[in-house]
Scaffold this motif. Structure first.
Motif, PDB file in Angstrom:
ATOM      1  N   LEU A  19      62.490  79.425  66.585  1.00  0.00           N
ATOM      2  CA  LEU A  19      61.448  80.665  65.795  1.00  0.00           C
ATOM      3  C   LEU A  19      62.455  82.046  65.901  1.00  0.00           C
ATOM      4  CD1 LEU A  19      59.302  81.915  65.125  1.00  0.00           C
ATOM      5  CD2 LEU A  19      58.979  81.911  68.075  1.00  0.00           C
ATOM      6  N   VAL A  20      63.793  81.645  67.039  1.00  0.00           N
ATOM      7  CA  VAL A  20      64.471  82.892  67.788  1.00  0.00           C
ATOM      8  C   VAL A  20      65.785  83.085  65.702  1.00  0.00           C
ATOM      9  CG1 VAL A  20      65.892  84.089  68.542  1.00  0.00           C
ATOM     10  CG2 VAL A  20      64.506  82.626  70.151  1.00  0.00           C
ATOM     11  N   ILE A  21      66.042  82.467  65.679  1.00  0.00           N
ATOM     12  CA  ILE A  21      66.759  82.563  64.619  1.00  0.00           C
ATOM     13  C   ILE A  21      65.982  82.938  62.800  1.00  0.00           C
ATOM     14  CG2 ILE A  21      68.726  80.485  63.330  1.00  0.00           C
ATOM     15  CD1 ILE A  21      68.572  79.264  65.300  1.00  0.00           C
ATOM     16  N   ALA A  22      64.911  81.814  63.278  1.00  0.00           N
ATOM     17  CA  ALA A  22      64.628  83.183  62.094  1.00  0.00           C
ATOM     18  C   ALA A  22      64.141  84.498  62.120  1.00  0.00           C
ATOM     19  CB  ALA A  22      63.296  82.335  61.666  1.00  0.00           C
ATOM     20  N   LEU A  23      64.026  84.543  63.386  1.00  0.00           N
ATOM     21  CA  LEU A  23      63.179  86.121  63.620  1.00  0.00           C
ATOM     22  C   LEU A  23      64.813  87.061  63.350  1.00  0.00           C
ATOM     23  CD1 LEU A  23      60.821  86.103  66.178  1.00  0.00           C
ATOM     24  CD2 LEU A  23      60.717  86.281  63.734  1.00  0.00           C
ATOM     25  N   LEU A  24      66.026  86.490  63.572  1.00  0.00           N
ATOM     26  CA  LEU A  24      66.865  87.354  63.804  1.00  0.00           C
ATOM     27  C   LEU A  24      67.172  87.412  61.895  1.00  0.00           C
ATOM     28  CD1 LEU A  24      68.826  85.816  66.039  1.00  0.00           C
ATOM     29  CD2 LEU A  24      68.376  87.732  66.164  1.00  0.00           C
ATOM     30  N   VAL A  25      66.873  86.297  60.831  1.00  0.00           N
ATOM     31  CA  VAL A  25      67.038  86.167  59.768  1.00  0.00           C
ATOM     32  C   VAL A  25      66.270  87.303  59.350  1.00  0.00           C
ATOM     33  CG1 VAL A  25      67.114  85.550  57.508  1.00  0.00           C
ATOM     34  CG2 VAL A  25      68.180  83.801  59.718  1.00  0.00           C
ATOM     35  N   ILE A  26      65.129  87.194  59.486  1.00  0.00           N
ATOM     36  CA  ILE A  26      64.527  88.187  58.792  1.00  0.00           C
ATOM     37  C   ILE A  26      64.513  89.975  59.314  1.00  0.00           C
ATOM     38  CG2 ILE A  26      61.883  89.108  59.168  1.00  0.00           C
ATOM     39  CD1 ILE A  26      61.099  86.025  59.729  1.00  0.00           C
ATOM     40  N   ILE A  27      65.128  89.548  60.119  1.00  0.00           N
ATOM     41  CA  ILE A  27      65.463  91.417  61.227  1.00  0.00           C
ATOM     42  C   ILE A  27      66.520  92.250  60.380  1.00  0.00           C
ATOM     43  CG2 ILE A  27      66.326  92.809  62.740  1.00  0.00           C
ATOM     44  CD1 ILE A  27      64.569  90.527  64.807  1.00  0.00           C
ATOM     45  N   VAL A  28      67.688  90.991  60.327  1.00  0.00           N
ATOM     46  CA  VAL A  28      68.753  91.512  59.131  1.00  0.00           C
ATOM     47  C   VAL A  28      68.455  91.373  58.498  1.00  0.00           C
ATOM     48  CG1 VAL A  28      71.066  90.185  57.718  1.00  0.00           C
ATOM     49  CG2 VAL A  28      70.638  89.862  60.549  1.00  0.00           C
ATOM     50  N   ARG A  29      67.691  90.786  57.384  1.00  0.00           N
ATOM     51  CA  ARG A  29      67.222  91.335  56.198  1.00  0.00           C
ATOM     52  C   ARG A  29      66.358  92.596  55.420  1.00  0.00           C
ATOM     53  NH1 ARG A  29      64.277  86.206  53.225  1.00  0.00           N
ATOM     54  NH2 ARG A  29      64.307  87.410  52.303  1.00  0.00           N
ATOM     55  N   GLU A  30      64.938  92.626  56.480  1.00  0.00           N
ATOM     56  CA  GLU A  30      64.993  94.182  56.700  1.00  0.00           C
ATOM     57  C   GLU A  30      65.579  95.210  56.599  1.00  0.00           C
ATOM     58  OE1 GLU A  30      61.359  94.714  55.352  1.00  0.00           O
ATOM     59  OE2 GLU A  30      61.451  92.391  55.749  1.00  0.00           O
ATOM     60  N   VAL A  31      67.213  94.844  58.242  1.00  0.00           N
ATOM     61  CA  VAL A  31      67.657  96.057  57.986  1.00  0.00           C
ATOM     62  C   VAL A  31      68.813  95.887  56.149  1.00  0.00           C
ATOM     63  CG1 VAL A  31      70.115  96.423  59.037  1.00  0.00           C
ATOM     64  CG2 VAL A  31      68.010  95.744  60.002  1.00  0.00           C
ATOM     65  N   ALA A  32      68.969  95.171  55.851  1.00  0.00           N
ATOM     66  CA  ALA A  32      69.616  94.709  54.393  1.00  0.00           C
ATOM     67  C   ALA A  32      69.007  96.209  53.468  1.00  0.00           C
ATOM     68  CB  ALA A  32      69.880  93.950  53.917  1.00  0.00           C
ATOM     69  N   SER A  33      67.561  95.454  53.037  1.00  0.00           N
ATOM     70  CA  SER A  33      66.819  96.258  52.545  1.00  0.00           C
ATOM     71  C   SER A  33      66.568  97.943  52.557  1.00  0.00           C
ATOM     72  CB  SER A  33      65.161  95.264  52.071  1.00  0.00           C
ATOM     73  OG  SER A  33      64.646  95.689  53.796  1.00  0.00           O
ATOM     74  N   LEU A  34      66.439  97.578  53.534  1.00  0.00           N
ATOM     75  CA  LEU A  34      66.369  98.996  54.381  1.00  0.00           C
ATOM     76  C   LEU A  34      67.718  99.332  53.947  1.00  0.00           C
ATOM     77  CD1 LEU A  34      64.702  99.568  57.193  1.00  0.00           C
ATOM     78  CD2 LEU A  34      63.386  99.943  55.798  1.00  0.00           C
ATOM     79  N   LEU A  35      68.996  98.975  54.240  1.00  0.00           N
ATOM     80  CA  LEU A  35      70.103 100.087  54.269  1.00  0.00           C
ATOM     81  C   LEU A  35      70.490  99.641  52.164  1.00  0.00           C
ATOM     82  CD1 LEU A  35      72.469  98.705  56.178  1.00  0.00           C
ATOM     83  CD2 LEU A  35      71.933 100.823  56.163  1.00  0.00           C
ATOM     84  N   ARG A  36      69.824  99.108  51.579  1.00  0.00           N
ATOM     85  CA  ARG A  36      70.231  99.423  49.581  1.00  0.00           C
ATOM     86  C   ARG A  36      68.711 100.103  49.358  1.00  0.00           C
ATOM     87  NH1 ARG A  36      69.691  93.432  50.430  1.00  0.00           N
ATOM     88  NH2 ARG A  36      67.560  93.286  50.428  1.00  0.00           N
ATOM     89  N   LEU A  37      67.784 100.770  50.090  1.00  0.00           N
ATOM     90  CA  LEU A  37      66.160 101.637  49.675  1.00  0.00           C
ATOM     91  C   LEU A  37      67.237 103.071  50.012  1.00  0.00           C
ATOM     92  CD1 LEU A  37      63.431 100.591  51.026  1.00  0.00           C
ATOM     93  CD2 LEU A  37      64.414 101.289  48.190  1.00  0.00           C
ATOM     94  N   ARG A  38      68.196 103.514  50.816  1.00  0.00           N
ATOM     95  CA  ARG A  38      68.766 104.572  51.404  1.00  0.00           C
ATOM     96  C   ARG A  38      70.349 104.921  50.860  1.00  0.00           C
ATOM     97  NH1 ARG A  38      70.577 105.298  58.107  1.00  0.00           N
ATOM     98  NH2 ARG A  38      68.261 104.962  57.862  1.00  0.00           N
ATOM     99  N   ALA A  39      71.234 103.955  50.443  1.00  0.00           N
ATOM    100  CA  ALA A  39      72.244 103.452  49.670  1.00  0.00           C
ATOM    101  C   ALA A  39      71.178 104.119  47.844  1.00  0.00           C
ATOM    102  CB  ALA A  39      72.825 102.293  49.288  1.00  0.00           C
ATOM    103  N   LEU A  40      70.554 103.463  47.982  1.00  0.00           N
ATOM    104  CA  LEU A  40      69.888 104.141  46.030  1.00  0.00           C
ATOM    105  C   LEU A  40      69.281 105.639  46.219  1.00  0.00           C
ATOM    106  CD1 LEU A  40      67.870 101.431  44.629  1.00  0.00           C
ATOM    107  CD2 LEU A  40      70.079 102.157  44.297  1.00  0.00           C
TER     108      LEU A  40
END
Length: 340
Positions: A105-126
């Motif tokens: 569960l902890v590993i899955a949550l960490l992956v989800i958090i990384v993906r969410e941060v990456a998506s926010l960074l992509r939106l900010r980059a655009l």
């Protein structure tokens, strides 16, 4: 060859009216009109203000959310620790199973958090790339324009559907020496095919909304489907332009779209708009459900156009920005099919 002659088209047998005599105006009564008149119903909103994401929370709200998140995390951690201890007390193998599930569960949550941060960074980059492109159009410096081209090539480097436009942009950018022309070239080669696909997504979504509204028996179903279709349309357009938003990124995107719609003004629909859609005088013969389908379909179109302006990495400089009236024939086809 016979000389041209006028033939009356009126079938009325009444006496013809006497033609009005031309009036004579004094030179002092003449008024000079301006060369162009700005319409009061079509207000141009600066792109910088129209697509800026809304700031929903100040520093006090952010501190409150961070503190609340820490407290919830501590409570969940304490509950998990007590659960694992109780499992070990009951049976050792149950404790190890619970510990393994907790680790997954902890590993899955960490992956989800990384993906969410990456998506926010992509939106900010655009968003940053769009503002940089606006600045490059204003400054016309070759250095700024070349940087825009490099970022575009990097963003769409893994897109096989844009392989040919990327090659053309990379080969033609070497012969461009104006910063503004770099931006225009990238828009013509990379944004134009993406804009066509975004228009197709918007038109398909508007057709679905209009059709479901016309046949659904409950207004609650209409509202739920319009919200669902609008959220899905915003996510599809964002992924098309390279944003790939996650859960938090989708909500941030929705906030930016709503802010854009609030800035640019709402869609005012009258009987004249519906008449333009299905033909002069035919709007009065439509059922109420078809009229609601038209309204919801056009509102979905506005959501799609707002999503394009929010996530598009370049401003509309060369390519014509889509308008609501461009999608009217699509909705007309749906209504004509529904009437048949």
């Amino acid at each position: 060859m016979k000389p041209p002659f006028a033939r009356p088209v009126s079938s009325s047998g009444g006496a013809a009216e006497e033609p009005r005599r031309p009036r004579v105006f004094e030179p002092a009564q003449a008024v000079a009109l301006p060369e162009s008149i700005e319409p009061i119903t079509d207000i141009e909103v600066p792109l910088d203000d129209a697509v800026r994401p809304p700031r929903l929370l100040g520093w006090v709200g952010r501190v409150a959310w961070i503190a609340g998140g820490i407290l919830v995390s501590l409570a969940l951690g304490l509950a998990a620790e007590r659960l694992i201890a109780e499992l070990f007390a009951a049976q050792p193998w149950l404790g190890w199973v619970g510990l393994g599930v907790l680790a997954v569960l902890v590993i899955a949550l960490l992956v989800i958090i990384v993906r969410e941060v990456a998506s926010l960074l992509r939106l900010r980059a655009l968003d940053q790339l769009r503002h940089a492109a606006i600045a490059a159009l204003a400054s016309d410096r070759n250095k700024d324009g070349a940087a825009i081209t490099r970022e575009l090539l990097e963003i769409y480097a893994r897109r096989p559907d844009l392989a040919r436009p990327r090659d053309e942009l990379e080969s033609n950018a070497r012969h461009v020496f104006d910063g503004a022309e770099h931006v225009r070239l990238g828009e013509r080669l990379l944004m134009a095919p993406l804009d066509m696909r975004a228009r197709a997504l918007t038109a398909a979504s508007a057709r679905r909304v209009a059709l479901v509204t016309a046949v659904s028996p409950r207004a609650l179903i209409d509202i739920a489907f319009v919200i669902f279709e609008s959220v899905r349309l915003g996510g599809d357009i964002a992924r098309l332009y390279g944003a790939r938003p996650g859960f938090i990124g989708t909500w941030r995107l929705i906030g930016a779209i709503l802010a854009h719609l609030a800035v640019t003004g709402g869609l005012v629909l009258t009987d004249g708009v519906v008449e333009q859609l299905v033909g002069q005088g035919l709007a009065a013969k439509l059922s109420a459900r078809l009229g609601e389908g038209v309204v919801n379909g056009l509102m979905t179109v506005r959501v799609g156009i707002a999503a394009m302006r929010v996530v598009r990495p370049l401003p509309f400089e060369v390519v014509k920005q889509p308008m609501v009236k461009d999608f009217i024939p699509e909705l007309a086809n749906v209504l004509n099919a529904e009437k048949k």
